[in-house]
Design a protein around this motif. Structure first.
Motif, PDB file in Angstrom:
ATOM      1  N   LEU A 331      50.334  44.293  43.723  1.00 58.63           N
ATOM      2  CA  LEU A 331      51.587  44.903  44.177  1.00 58.63           C
ATOM      3  C   LEU A 331      51.405  45.280  45.640  1.00 58.63           C
ATOM      4  CD1 LEU A 331      52.089  47.020  40.954  1.00 58.63           C
ATOM      5  CD2 LEU A 331      53.507  45.094  41.675  1.00 58.63           C
ATOM      6  N   GLY A 332      52.117  44.615  46.527  1.00 61.86           N
ATOM      7  CA  GLY A 332      52.003  44.900  47.967  1.00 61.86           C
ATOM      8  C   GLY A 332      51.076  43.914  48.658  1.00 61.86           C
ATOM      9  N   ALA A 333      51.246  43.845  49.991  1.00 64.04           N
ATOM     10  CA  ALA A 333      50.537  42.826  50.768  1.00 64.04           C
ATOM     11  C   ALA A 333      49.028  43.036  50.775  1.00 64.04           C
ATOM     12  CB  ALA A 333      51.077  42.803  52.194  1.00 64.04           C
ATOM     13  N   ARG A 334      48.607  44.316  50.918  1.00 65.81           N
ATOM     14  CA  ARG A 334      47.164  44.585  50.992  1.00 65.81           C
ATOM     15  C   ARG A 334      46.500  44.207  49.662  1.00 65.81           C
ATOM     16  NH1 ARG A 334      43.757  49.500  51.257  1.00 65.81           N
ATOM     17  NH2 ARG A 334      45.459  50.718  50.409  1.00 65.81           N
ATOM     18  N   ALA A 335      47.136  44.599  48.558  1.00 65.13           N
ATOM     19  CA  ALA A 335      46.596  44.260  47.225  1.00 65.13           C
ATOM     20  C   ALA A 335      46.616  42.740  47.037  1.00 65.13           C
ATOM     21  CB  ALA A 335      47.423  44.943  46.146  1.00 65.13           C
ATOM     22  N   GLY A 336      47.636  42.071  47.579  1.00 63.56           N
ATOM     23  CA  GLY A 336      47.747  40.613  47.464  1.00 63.56           C
ATOM     24  C   GLY A 336      46.547  39.926  48.105  1.00 63.56           C
ATOM     25  N   ARG A 337      46.179  40.397  49.301  1.00 62.18           N
ATOM     26  CA  ARG A 337      45.029  39.784  49.997  1.00 62.18           C
ATOM     27  C   ARG A 337      43.741  40.034  49.210  1.00 62.18           C
ATOM     28  NH1 ARG A 337      47.813  41.752  54.506  1.00 62.18           N
ATOM     29  NH2 ARG A 337      46.449  43.579  54.664  1.00 62.18           N
ATOM     30  N   VAL A 355      47.247  33.819  40.920  1.00 62.11           N
ATOM     31  CA  VAL A 355      47.658  35.065  41.571  1.00 62.11           C
ATOM     32  C   VAL A 355      49.177  35.019  41.691  1.00 62.11           C
ATOM     33  CG1 VAL A 355      47.483  36.460  43.665  1.00 62.11           C
ATOM     34  CG2 VAL A 355      45.502  35.136  42.868  1.00 62.11           C
ATOM     35  N   ASP A 356      49.844  35.997  41.105  1.00 62.86           N
ATOM     36  CA  ASP A 356      51.305  36.032  41.205  1.00 62.86           C
ATOM     37  C   ASP A 356      51.685  36.873  42.419  1.00 62.86           C
ATOM     38  OD1 ASP A 356      54.027  36.289  40.953  1.00 62.86           O
ATOM     39  OD2 ASP A 356      53.970  36.403  38.757  1.00 62.86           O
ATOM     40  N   GLY A 357      51.884  36.223  43.530  1.00 65.59           N
ATOM     41  CA  GLY A 357      52.139  36.929  44.800  1.00 65.59           C
ATOM     42  C   GLY A 357      53.611  37.210  45.060  1.00 65.59           C
ATOM     43  N   ARG A 358      54.473  36.992  44.075  1.00 72.73           N
ATOM     44  CA  ARG A 358      55.913  37.212  44.291  1.00 72.73           C
ATOM     45  C   ARG A 358      56.188  38.685  44.546  1.00 72.73           C
ATOM     46  NH1 ARG A 358      58.682  35.567  39.035  1.00 72.73           N
ATOM     47  NH2 ARG A 358      56.814  36.573  38.195  1.00 72.73           N
ATOM     48  N   ASP A 359      57.265  38.939  45.291  1.00 71.45           N
ATOM     49  CA  ASP A 359      57.656  40.317  45.586  1.00 71.45           C
ATOM     50  C   ASP A 359      58.548  40.808  44.435  1.00 71.45           C
ATOM     51  OD1 ASP A 359      58.086  42.690  46.826  1.00 71.45           O
ATOM     52  OD2 ASP A 359      59.588  41.914  48.238  1.00 71.45           O
ATOM     53  N   GLU A 382      48.434  49.690  45.373  1.00 68.77           N
ATOM     54  CA  GLU A 382      47.901  50.488  46.487  1.00 68.77           C
ATOM     55  C   GLU A 382      47.007  51.613  45.955  1.00 68.77           C
ATOM     56  OE1 GLU A 382      48.534  50.213  49.928  1.00 68.77           O
ATOM     57  OE2 GLU A 382      49.461  48.270  49.521  1.00 68.77           O
ATOM     58  N   THR A 383      47.488  52.309  44.898  1.00 68.80           N
ATOM     59  CA  THR A 383      46.737  53.457  44.366  1.00 68.80           C
ATOM     60  C   THR A 383      45.373  53.010  43.863  1.00 68.80           C
ATOM     61  OG1 THR A 383      48.885  53.725  43.272  1.00 68.80           O
ATOM     62  CG2 THR A 383      47.315  55.549  43.034  1.00 68.80           C
ATOM     63  N   ALA A 390      40.490  48.481  39.815  1.00 66.06           N
ATOM     64  CA  ALA A 390      41.627  47.674  39.351  1.00 66.06           C
ATOM     65  C   ALA A 390      41.817  47.946  37.873  1.00 66.06           C
ATOM     66  CB  ALA A 390      41.343  46.196  39.567  1.00 66.06           C
ATOM     67  N   GLN A 391      43.036  47.641  37.415  1.00 62.21           N
ATOM     68  CA  GLN A 391      43.262  47.812  35.975  1.00 62.21           C
ATOM     69  C   GLN A 391      43.125  46.434  35.301  1.00 62.21           C
ATOM     70  OE1 GLN A 391      47.221  48.386  34.102  1.00 62.21           O
ATOM     71  NE2 GLN A 391      46.547  50.537  33.978  1.00 62.21           N
ATOM     72  N   LEU A 392      42.242  46.370  34.303  1.00 63.50           N
ATOM     73  CA  LEU A 392      42.008  45.106  33.605  1.00 63.50           C
ATOM     74  C   LEU A 392      42.678  45.157  32.242  1.00 63.50           C
ATOM     75  CD1 LEU A 392      40.399  42.409  33.609  1.00 63.50           C
ATOM     76  CD2 LEU A 392      38.533  43.644  32.530  1.00 63.50           C
ATOM     77  N   LYS A 393      43.633  44.232  32.026  1.00 65.39           N
ATOM     78  CA  LYS A 393      44.325  44.203  30.732  1.00 65.39           C
ATOM     79  C   LYS A 393      43.779  43.036  29.916  1.00 65.39           C
ATOM     80  CE  LYS A 393      48.837  46.059  32.154  1.00 65.39           C
ATOM     81  NZ  LYS A 393      48.907  47.186  31.173  1.00 65.39           N
ATOM     82  N   LEU A 394      43.243  43.350  28.738  1.00 64.37           N
ATOM     83  CA  LEU A 394      42.779  42.299  27.820  1.00 64.37           C
ATOM     84  C   LEU A 394      43.967  41.984  26.923  1.00 64.37           C
ATOM     85  CD1 LEU A 394      39.389  44.065  27.158  1.00 64.37           C
ATOM     86  CD2 LEU A 394      39.733  42.048  28.583  1.00 64.37           C
TER      87      LEU A 394
END
Ligand code: AMP
Length: 422
Positions: A331-337, A355-359, A382-383, A390-394
């Motif tokens: 979520l957001g550009a920094r997280a995207g990179r 990677v789903d980079g859509r806004d 960002e948080t 990171a949050q990992l969802k199984l």
């Protein structure tokens, strides 16, 4: 105006293409373990090649060729792979040839047939050609390899049928006996069969017309015309199959459609699955006279071709489910990179990562992760970034946990242990 695909020529969409790729991988692995090497030839050949090898009297050459007229050249789309391989084999200089040559091929073939389920105008074949070994062991080993492959592909209820067509002398005698047999029943045959009586009476045994099936009752049997050498060869093929524990059934009526076969011929059919009437998944046999008939030396050959579409129709769904995916929802550009970088590291570990980079919202991204049947999803906002995690969802287990970024790659790789990847 909307364009459509040509009748009987199918687009293969990604999900189906993955199923094709799985069968192709299994095929390659199987045949390469026996020393076959890949040969790639053009889709277009001179028409004459097929007349000479597939045979003037075969159904394929008489009715199913896709012709290309280019000024004075008479060209055709290939209906099968054997003639092209033979052309390459003969064209090699004598000194380049090993005593035994083993090739395989995979690719589209073209036959102008009436399309139906399991029968198309563009279809795909994977096949092998073995030159230089006349012995029965080669036949048995090839059939055993195919039996093993059908097991590995998860095909159930398959039957391997075989027969011997004998050498040319046996064929000449058998033709005469068949001609005499069917000539006495002329009025009960289909018009098509009556046409075949002169040029290729064996094909009447292959006919699907109920009149011809009834008329074939009690027809002479080819095995009765075999020479002593042919009989010994066939007996040794069967003995080797017995030794290997390959299940098979001798079918004295199996003749196969192409003209060039001699001695052993075989077919594998699948009784179950959705395949319906088009249940032959592969066919092959020996063609000891073909190389010489095409202008080469007197070199024996044996081969087979299997129809990939037919295999897929007979394969259980579970065998072809697509591989597992790791999905990033930044979520957001920094997280995207940051996600791109982590994805790159995971891919070098052999994982499939998107990677789903859509806004868009997290919800929309996770919906996509679910529809792709991703194994895990990594949520990175960002948080999370500020907290260095990171949050990992199984997804399969409906569980989630926070993972420090420094341990993310290792944790995700571990989450994929035991999960099938391509
Ligand atoms: P053949 O080259 O006729 O001996 O066929 C070998 C195998 O190719 C068959 O057992 C089928 O699995 C497959 N095959 C042949 N013709 C078609 C077709 N028109 N559509 C789909 N598969 C085919």
């Amino acid at each position: 105006m909307k364009y459509r695909a040509v009748k009987g020529m199918n687009d293969i969409l990604p999900e189906e293409a993955e199923r094709f790729a799985l069968v192709e991988r299994t095929f390659r692995a199987t045949v390469e373990r026996l020393g076959f090497r890949e040969l790639r030839t053009p889709i277009v050949e001179e028409l004459g090649l097929f007349h000479k090898s597939t045979g003037e009297t075969s159904e394929v050459v008489q009715k199913q060729m896709f012709l290309l007229d280019r000024e004075r050249e008479k060209l055709a789309l290939r209906p099968e792979g054997t003639p092209s391989a033979a052309r390459v084999y003969i064209g090699q200089s004598q000194w380049a040839k090993e005593p035994i040559t083993k090739w395989y091929y995979i690719g589209p073939m073209f036959r102008a047939e009436q399309p139906q389920r399991g029968r198309y105008r563009q279809f795909h074949q994977a096949g092998c050609e073995l030159y230089g070994d006349p012995g029965p062991l080669a036949d048995a080993e090839m059939m055993h390899m195919l039996y093993r492959m059908t097991v590995e592909l998860g095909l159930v209820g398959t039957t391997l049928e075989l027969n011997s067509l004998g050498g040319s002398e046996a064929r000449v005698e058998y033709r005469q006996r068949l001609k005499a047999f069917f000539s006495a029943k002329l009025e009960t045959l289909s018009p098509h069969a009556i046409e075949r009586l002169e040029d290729n009476p064996l094909r009447i045994l292959d006919s699907k017309d109920p009149r011809d099936i009834a008329a074939s009752e009690g027809a002479p049997i080819l095995l009765d015309c075999l020479s002593e050498e042919d009989k010994t060869h066939f007996g040794e093929v069967c003995a080797a199959l017995d030794e290997l524990g390959t299940p098979y059934r001798v079918n004295p009526r199996l003749v196969r459609g192409l003209d060039y076969y001699t001695r052993t011929c075989f077919e594998i059919s699948a009784q179950t699955g959705e395949i319906g009437s088009q249940n032959a998944i592969l066919g092959g046999g020996r063609y000891d006279n073909m190389i010489a008939a095409l202008g080469g030396e007197n070199v024996p050959a044996i081969g087979f071709a299997m129809g990939l579409e037919r295999i897929l129709l007979a394969m259980p769904e579970a065998k072809t489910q697509s591989s597992s995916l790791c999905f990033f929802a930044p979520l957001g550009a920094r997280a995207g990179r940051a996600a791109l970088k982590l994805a790159d590291q995971l891919r070098t570990q052999g994982l499939t990562v998107e990677v789903d980079g859509r806004d868009t919202s997290l919800k929309a991204k996770l919906r996509r992760a679910n529809s792709l049947a991703a194994h895990v999803a990594v949520v990175l906002g960002e948080t999370e970034l500020d907290a260095g995690q990171a949050q990992l969802k199984l997804l399969a287990e409906h569980a989630q946990k926070d993972v420090p970024l420094s341990e993310l790659v290792e944790t995700v790789v571990r989450a994929f242990e035991g999960v099938r990847t391509p």
